[in-house]
Design a protein around this motif. Structure first.
Motif, short mmCIF file in Angstrom:
data_model
loop_
_atom_site.label_atom_id
_atom_site.label_comp_id
_atom_site.label_asym_id
_atom_site.label_seq_id
_atom_site.Cartn_x
_atom_site.Cartn_y
_atom_site.Cartn_z
N ALA A 27 -77.88 9.68 97.45
CA ALA A 27 -78.74 8.49 97.55
C ALA A 27 -79.07 8.17 99.01
N ASP A 28 -78.74 9.13 99.90
CA ASP A 28 -79.04 8.98 101.33
C ASP A 28 -78.31 7.84 102.01
N LYS A 29 -77.18 7.45 101.46
CA LYS A 29 -76.41 6.38 102.11
C LYS A 29 -75.57 6.99 103.23
N LYS A 30 -75.62 6.36 104.40
CA LYS A 30 -74.94 6.93 105.55
C LYS A 30 -73.51 6.43 105.67
N ARG A 31 -73.30 5.19 105.22
CA ARG A 31 -71.94 4.65 105.36
C ARG A 31 -71.56 3.79 104.17
N VAL A 32 -70.26 3.60 104.04
CA VAL A 32 -69.77 2.82 102.92
C VAL A 32 -68.53 2.03 103.35
N SER A 33 -68.43 0.82 102.88
CA SER A 33 -67.23 0.03 103.23
C SER A 33 -66.17 0.23 102.17
#
Ligand code: ATP
Length: 215
Positions: A27-33
């Motif tokens: 989903a092209d997400k670069k970062r996640v908490s």
């Protein structure tokens, strides 16, 4: 991994994290908490932070974790970049189902050889996997460098076959029979007793139906 001794519970969660991180990457997400991750995989965020800290993967406050970096990390730990060949012993109902399934969604593991004592099925190909007679067990495992075996044979045969697997230098056995097998310390066993799992579920529903939680 030989260099990092991680708790079994942590090891069991790694594939869950890995799967979700792949979804984020797609989903092209670069970062996640850790909070986001926590909601998605249903593991509390303190546990996630502790799990990740075993690998020295520490998120930055206010930034979270770098998806690509974490993935590369887990890929290595989970051996996702090398193909693991697995043998299946006992091509009955359950064995057939596993051959058919063959871990397609997880392309780094595959059943590459099956074995059965039944002459009618030995020397055939089932779901694209060659089935060998039991007489070829040791030879094939050694030649194909297979170190993991799945046991879907009747309980009466399981210990005898386990001994043969140990003799063929197998390092891990996934035991689908209800019998607890004996192995030397150098071999790891993962028991999967489907009937038992289902009965446990029914027990919890019947006894704790009103207060279901994370048990
Ligand atoms: P399942 O338990 O998977 O539903 P099933 O009911 O079809 O299987 P089982 O009797 O449990 O049959 O046997 C599973 C498979 O294990 C069969 O294909 C059988 O031929 C095979 N098998 C039985 N004994 C041995 C043995 N000693 N070595 C290898 N394979 C065996």
């Amino acid at each position: 991994m030989a260099e990092t001794k991680i708790p079994r519970a942590t090891a069991k969660r790694l594939p869950i994290y890995y799967r979700y991180l792949n979804i984020l990457l797609d989903a092209d997400k670069k970062r996640v908490s850790s909070t986001e991750l926590s909601e998605a995989v249903k593991v509390d965020s303190a546990t996630i932070r502790r799990d990740f800290s075993y690998f020295g993967a520490l998120g930055k406050r206010g930034y979270g974790y770098d998806v690509e970096k974490l993935l590369a990390f887990f890929k290595k730990i989970l051996n996702q970049d090398t193909l693991t060949n697995v043998a299946l012993i006992g091509v009955g109902n359950l064995g057939h189902a596993l051959l058919n399934f063959n871990f397609h969604k997880n392309s780094n593991v595959r059943i590459s050889a099956a074995f059965d004592v039944n002459e009618a099925i030995a020397n055939t190909v089932q779901s694209g996997v060659p089935v060998y007679p039991m007489t070829e067990l040791k030879k094939q495992l050694i030649e194909q460098q297979i170190e993991i075996a799945i046991l879907t044979v009747p309980t009466t045969a399981v210990q005898h076959i386990t001994d043969e697997l140990v003799d063929a230098n197998v390092k891990g056995i996934m035991n689908f029979t209800p019998l607890r097998i004996s192995v030397p310390d150098t071999v790891r066993v993962q028991n999967v007793d489907l009937t038992n799992e289902l009965q446990t579920l029914i027990y919890f529903i019947e006894h704790y139906g009103e207060q279901l939680g994370d048990h």
